[in-house]
Design an enzyme around this catalytic site. Structure first.
Site, mmCIF file in Angstrom:
data_model
loop_
_atom_site.group_PDB
_atom_site.id
_atom_site.type_symbol
_atom_site.label_atom_id
_atom_site.label_comp_id
_atom_site.label_asym_id
_atom_site.label_seq_id
_atom_site.Cartn_x
_atom_site.Cartn_y
_atom_site.Cartn_z
ATOM 1 N N LYS A 96 -0.241 5.286 7.962
ATOM 2 C CA LYS A 96 0.431 5.729 6.745
ATOM 3 C C LYS A 96 -0.602 5.647 5.424
ATOM 4 C CE LYS A 96 1.842 2.333 4.513
ATOM 5 N NZ LYS A 96 1.253 1.488 3.574
ATOM 6 N N LYS A 109 -6.934 1.392 -3.704
ATOM 7 C CA LYS A 109 -6.623 1.244 -2.492
ATOM 8 C C LYS A 109 -6.776 2.356 -1.539
ATOM 9 C CE LYS A 109 -5.466 -1.256 1.068
ATOM 10 N NZ LYS A 109 -4.238 -2.130 1.345
ATOM 11 N N SER A 144 0.949 -1.281 -0.061
ATOM 12 C CA SER A 144 0.237 0.003 0.076
ATOM 13 C C SER A 144 1.114 1.110 0.078
ATOM 14 C CB SER A 144 -0.866 -0.018 1.064
ATOM 15 O OG SER A 144 -1.725 -1.247 1.024
#
Length: 306
Positions: free
Chosen positions: A246, A178, A103
């Site tokens: 994050k 995502k 990711s």
């Protein structure tokens, strides 16, 4: 043809963490010849004992693979594994396919795709959704960005790890999808957390409330996954707070570049920072509920545990 080599099933895997280890196991179960590398030598030794070939660097992985998967925490880690000293590119033959399932930001994905192409190497960004449980049972949702022909060649490998596998666009589109996924998942957890804390403060039996509402419009996969964990006070990470923080940081950075205001996501990012400051970086993101519990001075638990 490169496709003939891929059919020999030589797959490399870099990143044997919470997600990467079970994904690698599923590749082995599917009959792929897997060469694995991680900075954690114990993880490499473990997967080698289960049928993978151990490698000492990304370069060595590339020398023994036709498709390489990276599953690492951050874009900087992926870039180092691919383009750093003894990285994948140093050992890559022309036509190698790299599939980054980490990711990272769309900017990172686009840059890495460009750098790989300069070396004659194909690149797909293919982040996943479903967390550790779906990594274990091989039912991850995989959203892919890249060239259609390259996707078609890599798809048999992806099918060993996921069930919903969709090419959503060109380079960077997988990671963009995502980011959207992470907004929906984490805000859903936050909404569930707010509701549970309100109900708990009111003295409602949470298990009965959950059964009453889960079949209606409020029901969701997130609710079904996280409410039992919260009631069990089980915050062992399938998706860590710091990793999701994050991701939300990438969300906000990307949104700011595009002049897209995301007020709810920005507030949730602050909640993640609060949890991190409270020493909860490594717990599951279902632990968002702990932020609301602290504010309301209540614990979400079963009636018999009260």
């Amino acid at each position: 043809m490169r496709w003939r080599k891929i059919m020999k099933k030589r797959v490399g895997f870099i990143g044997l963490g919470i997600m990467g280890m079970p994904m690698t196991r599923n590749l082995i179960k599917a009959g792929f010849q897997v060469t694995a590398f991680d900075l954690n030598q114990d993880a490499v030794n473990l997967i080698a004992s289960e049928g993978a070939t151990a490698a000492s660097s990304g370069k060595e992985v590339a020398q023994n693979s036709d498709v390489i998967i990276t599953m690492l925490p951050k874009g900087d880690h992926v870039r180092a594994a691919l383009f750093g000293v003894n990285g994948v590119i140093e050992g890559a033959e022309e036509g190698l396919i790299i599939v980054d399932m980490s990711s990272v930001s769309p900017v990172d994905s686009k840059q890495m795709a460009t750098h790989a192409a300069e070396k004659g190497v194909h690149f797909l960004d293919a982040p996943v959704s479903g967390g550790e449980p779906k990594a274990i049972d091989g039912t991850l949702a995989i959203m892919v960005g890249g060239e259609e022909a390259v996707f078609a060649q890599a798809k048999p490998v992806l099918e060993a790890m996921g069930t919903d596998i969709v090419l959503v666009g060109d380079a960077g589109c997988g990671t963009t999808a995502k980011l959207a996924n992470q907004i929906i998942v984490n805000l859903n957890i936050a909404a569930v957390s707010e509701a549970l804390v309100l109900a708990s403060k009111a003295g409602i039996d949470i298990e009965k409330m959950y059964q009453a509402i889960r079949g209606g419009l409020a029901g969701s996969t997130v609710m079904d996954a996280k409410i039992p964990m919260i009631l069990d006070r089980n915050f062992v990470a399938g998706g860590r707070i710091d990793i999701n923080m994050k991701d939300l940081t990438n969300v906000m950075n990307t949104a700011h570049e595009m002049h897209v205001p995301l007020p709810l996501s920005s507030q949730l990012l602050e909640i993640f920072h609060s949890l991190s400051a409270d020493g909860k970086q490594a717990i599951d993101h279902g632990g968002i509920v702990q932020h609301y519990e602290k504010l309301a001075n209540v614990i979400v638990q079963r009636k018999e545990d009260q």
